[in-house]
Design a protein around this motif. Sequence first.
Motif, mmCIF file in Angstrom:
data_model
loop_
_atom_site.group_PDB
_atom_site.id
_atom_site.type_symbol
_atom_site.label_atom_id
_atom_site.label_comp_id
_atom_site.label_asym_id
_atom_site.label_seq_id
_atom_site.Cartn_x
_atom_site.Cartn_y
_atom_site.Cartn_z
ATOM 1 N N HIS A 242 1.010 -0.866 -0.002
ATOM 2 C CA HIS A 242 0.013 -0.181 -0.286
ATOM 3 C C HIS A 242 0.768 1.447 -0.381
ATOM 4 O O HIS A 242 -0.275 2.172 0.083
ATOM 5 N N GLY A 243 2.125 1.252 0.317
ATOM 6 C CA GLY A 243 2.479 2.348 -0.053
ATOM 7 C C GLY A 243 3.451 2.791 1.173
ATOM 8 O O GLY A 243 3.989 3.571 1.384
ATOM 9 N N LEU A 244 2.706 2.036 2.364
ATOM 10 C CA LEU A 244 2.900 2.634 3.880
ATOM 11 C C LEU A 244 4.812 1.535 4.235
ATOM 12 O O LEU A 244 4.758 0.450 3.727
ATOM 13 N N LYS A 245 5.243 2.663 5.002
ATOM 14 C CA LYS A 245 6.395 2.355 5.670
ATOM 15 C C LYS A 245 6.573 1.695 6.966
ATOM 16 O O LYS A 245 5.361 1.570 7.216
ATOM 17 N N VAL A 246 7.522 0.555 7.248
ATOM 18 C CA VAL A 246 7.096 0.379 8.491
ATOM 19 C C VAL A 246 8.238 0.305 9.363
ATOM 20 O O VAL A 246 9.380 0.568 9.253
ATOM 21 N N ALA A 247 7.848 1.275 10.803
ATOM 22 C CA ALA A 247 9.276 1.182 12.000
ATOM 23 C C ALA A 247 8.742 0.462 12.499
ATOM 24 O O ALA A 247 7.378 0.351 13.448
ATOM 25 N N SER A 248 9.564 -0.682 12.727
ATOM 26 C CA SER A 248 9.514 -1.459 14.086
ATOM 27 C C SER A 248 10.867 -0.816 15.501
ATOM 28 O O SER A 248 11.869 -0.918 15.268
ATOM 29 N N HIS A 249 9.356 -0.821 16.265
ATOM 30 C CA HIS A 249 10.025 -0.760 18.328
ATOM 31 C C HIS A 249 10.989 -1.839 17.831
ATOM 32 O O HIS A 249 10.629 -3.297 17.840
ATOM 33 N N ALA A 250 12.339 -1.751 18.262
ATOM 34 C CA ALA A 250 12.866 -3.296 18.533
ATOM 35 C C ALA A 250 14.437 -2.880 19.705
ATOM 36 O O ALA A 250 15.118 -2.008 18.902
ATOM 37 N N HIS A 251 14.611 -3.275 20.784
ATOM 38 C CA HIS A 251 15.400 -3.506 21.702
ATOM 39 C C HIS A 251 16.704 -4.292 21.344
ATOM 40 O O HIS A 251 18.255 -4.138 21.156
ATOM 41 N N GLY A 252 15.903 -5.405 22.142
ATOM 42 C CA GLY A 252 16.733 -6.759 21.768
ATOM 43 C C GLY A 252 17.129 -7.712 20.362
ATOM 44 O O GLY A 252 16.610 -7.026 18.751
ATOM 45 N N SER A 253 18.779 -7.873 20.188
ATOM 46 C CA SER A 253 19.472 -8.271 19.041
ATOM 47 C C SER A 253 18.437 -9.154 17.710
ATOM 48 O O SER A 253 18.005 -8.773 16.734
ATOM 49 N N GLU A 254 17.841 -9.755 18.578
ATOM 50 C CA GLU A 254 17.372 -10.830 17.826
ATOM 51 C C GLU A 254 16.029 -10.632 17.432
ATOM 52 O O GLU A 254 15.863 -10.467 16.424
ATOM 53 N N GLY A 255 15.154 -9.769 18.188
ATOM 54 C CA GLY A 255 13.880 -9.104 17.305
ATOM 55 C C GLY A 255 14.399 -8.147 16.276
ATOM 56 O O GLY A 255 13.696 -7.653 15.183
ATOM 57 N N ILE A 256 15.700 -6.656 16.217
ATOM 58 C CA ILE A 256 16.092 -6.054 15.519
ATOM 59 C C ILE A 256 16.640 -6.710 14.437
ATOM 60 O O ILE A 256 16.108 -6.525 13.199
ATOM 61 N N ILE A 257 16.961 -8.149 14.494
ATOM 62 C CA ILE A 257 17.606 -8.885 12.816
ATOM 63 C C ILE A 257 16.125 -9.542 12.684
ATOM 64 O O ILE A 257 16.123 -9.306 11.269
ATOM 65 N N ASN A 258 14.893 -10.447 13.115
ATOM 66 C CA ASN A 258 14.034 -10.033 13.075
ATOM 67 C C ASN A 258 13.551 -9.159 12.060
ATOM 68 O O ASN A 258 12.792 -9.279 10.867
ATOM 69 N N ALA A 259 12.871 -7.935 12.377
ATOM 70 C CA ALA A 259 12.431 -7.216 11.534
ATOM 71 C C ALA A 259 13.488 -6.572 10.383
ATOM 72 O O ALA A 259 12.655 -6.371 9.167
ATOM 73 N N LEU A 260 14.741 -6.802 10.100
ATOM 74 C CA LEU A 260 15.071 -6.432 9.330
ATOM 75 C C LEU A 260 15.215 -7.074 8.474
ATOM 76 O O LEU A 260 15.132 -7.405 7.483
ATOM 77 N N LYS A 261 15.336 -8.715 8.816
ATOM 78 C CA LYS A 261 14.570 -9.548 7.864
ATOM 79 C C LYS A 261 13.814 -9.271 7.026
ATOM 80 O O LYS A 261 13.772 -10.204 5.990
ATOM 81 N N ALA A 262 12.720 -8.861 7.866
ATOM 82 C CA ALA A 262 10.967 -9.175 7.037
ATOM 83 C C ALA A 262 11.599 -7.837 6.071
ATOM 84 O O ALA A 262 10.255 -7.087 5.575
ATOM 85 N N GLY A 263 12.520 -6.851 6.064
ATOM 86 C CA GLY A 263 12.043 -6.281 5.330
ATOM 87 C C GLY A 263 12.074 -4.525 5.753
ATOM 88 O O GLY A 263 11.282 -3.603 5.360
ATOM 89 N N VAL A 264 11.254 -4.344 7.121
ATOM 90 C CA VAL A 264 11.681 -2.931 7.735
ATOM 91 C C VAL A 264 11.980 -1.779 6.810
ATOM 92 O O VAL A 264 13.131 -2.287 7.330
ATOM 93 N N ASP A 265 11.489 -0.625 7.553
ATOM 94 C CA ASP A 265 11.829 0.459 7.043
ATOM 95 C C ASP A 265 12.782 1.485 8.095
ATOM 96 O O ASP A 265 14.041 1.914 7.401
ATOM 97 N N THR A 266 12.721 1.388 9.037
ATOM 98 C CA THR A 266 13.539 2.030 10.603
ATOM 99 C C THR A 266 13.327 0.852 11.920
ATOM 100 O O THR A 266 11.674 0.519 12.303
ATOM 101 N N ILE A 267 14.423 1.379 12.973
ATOM 102 C CA ILE A 267 14.252 0.352 13.569
ATOM 103 C C ILE A 267 14.282 1.284 14.367
ATOM 104 O O ILE A 267 15.076 1.894 14.829
#
Length: 426
Positions: A242-267
């Motif tokens: 839909h042309g929307l960017k995704v911002a993912s709240h993430a502190h821990g290293s594993e959740g950061i990697i999960n979000a990046l693997k999913a292709g989110v735009d900002t951590i």
Amino acid sequence: MRFHTILIASLFALLGGTSAHAETIELRASSMVDVEKGIVIDDPVVTIVDGVITSVRSGEAASSEPADTVIDLGEKTILPGLIDMHVHLTSDSDLHGYRRLAISDERATITGVVNAKTTLMAGFTTVRNVGAGSFSDVALRDAIAEGDIPGPRMFVSGPPIGITGGHCSDNNLLPPEYEAVGEGVADGPWAARFKVRQNRKFGVDLIKTCSTGGVLSKGTKVGAPQYTVEELKALTEEAHSHGLKVASHAHGSEGIINALKAGVDTIEHASFIDDEGIELARKNGAYLSMDIYVTEFILGVGEEAGILPESLEKERKVGQIQRDNFRKAHEAGVKMVFGTDAGVYPHGDNARQLSRMVTFGMTPSDALRAATINAAEALGATGQIGVLKAGAAADIIAVTGNPLADISLLENVDFVMKSGTVYMSN
Ligand code: ARG
């Protein structure tokens, strides 16, 4: 008011000028920060037509056409209006923990009206609001855009989307008999897609999610992942379609990697980012929005503000590591944006984080770029905001002195213009 204005526009109207006449402003000052090059330019002359910059020149060259309004800021330094990529305008910093339960979404919306003005007056002409109930942020954005109330231009997420009992949206403060479920709670890939679709339907500009626990949420662990990669991928794919960017709240290293693997735009936060996360962020071109000032507020006066003891305990583990990792990620060349989490701490104090970014490894130019051109790029608004150039919105602030020599000067802004309208001038 130190600048003088010549209102030829009203004269023009008296003499029968047509309403089709474009309103032109010529803005002068003694210096301008070129944020792209990281240098100061002397004697800038900015021409603005109907709220948009049409030219930026240097020196005393006379304009070819006289302007309707001339604003001369004298000895001041102008620069683009600042952008904060992580705020909560509908939240107040003295209402944490159980105190927040007494605040209705309607009341919070009115709080947002007050905070929008405060934020604009502090030199922030654009904000990204990442999490609000009842689409109060959509209402606030539209009221500002329609000129009903003063405030920054807003990019808004609506209710953040997250797991049952998670940091986003759900409220873990009440016992089971209250059956409280957060607006953005969605478990499973299709439920997450549904929430994205619903948020889009009600007018959001981006999607906010959580891929780890948080500091301020009850009973969540900052190091623990929230959502599986499968869920995060579904959410991100749906948002991007839909042309929307995704911002993912993430502190821990594993959740950061999960979000990046999913292709989110900002951590958001990125506190415990490790080498793998840094590499992945670089490879993906994802941005980190690391709120390294807020720890001073939480550990300083957080208890008085109602922050839960367990959250204070978590903050003691997060604050310094986040600062060290900010330095590390920046040195590794990860793209950084300026995001503060204002709302957790007082709105209007947003710019205090700039000097901390310098303390923890950035040059003043890097810090300014994070709050201007990088932020604009992460919003998909390159060339439209965050820069003083032909074609950009006339979002212009001014300070006394050179912010590249002392970045903390931006904590005291003397002049604020948004889309060619002057909101403050000292
Ligand atoms: N909203 C964030 C959370 O609850 C705030 C984190 C603040 N701490 C920090 N060091 N950035 O997780």
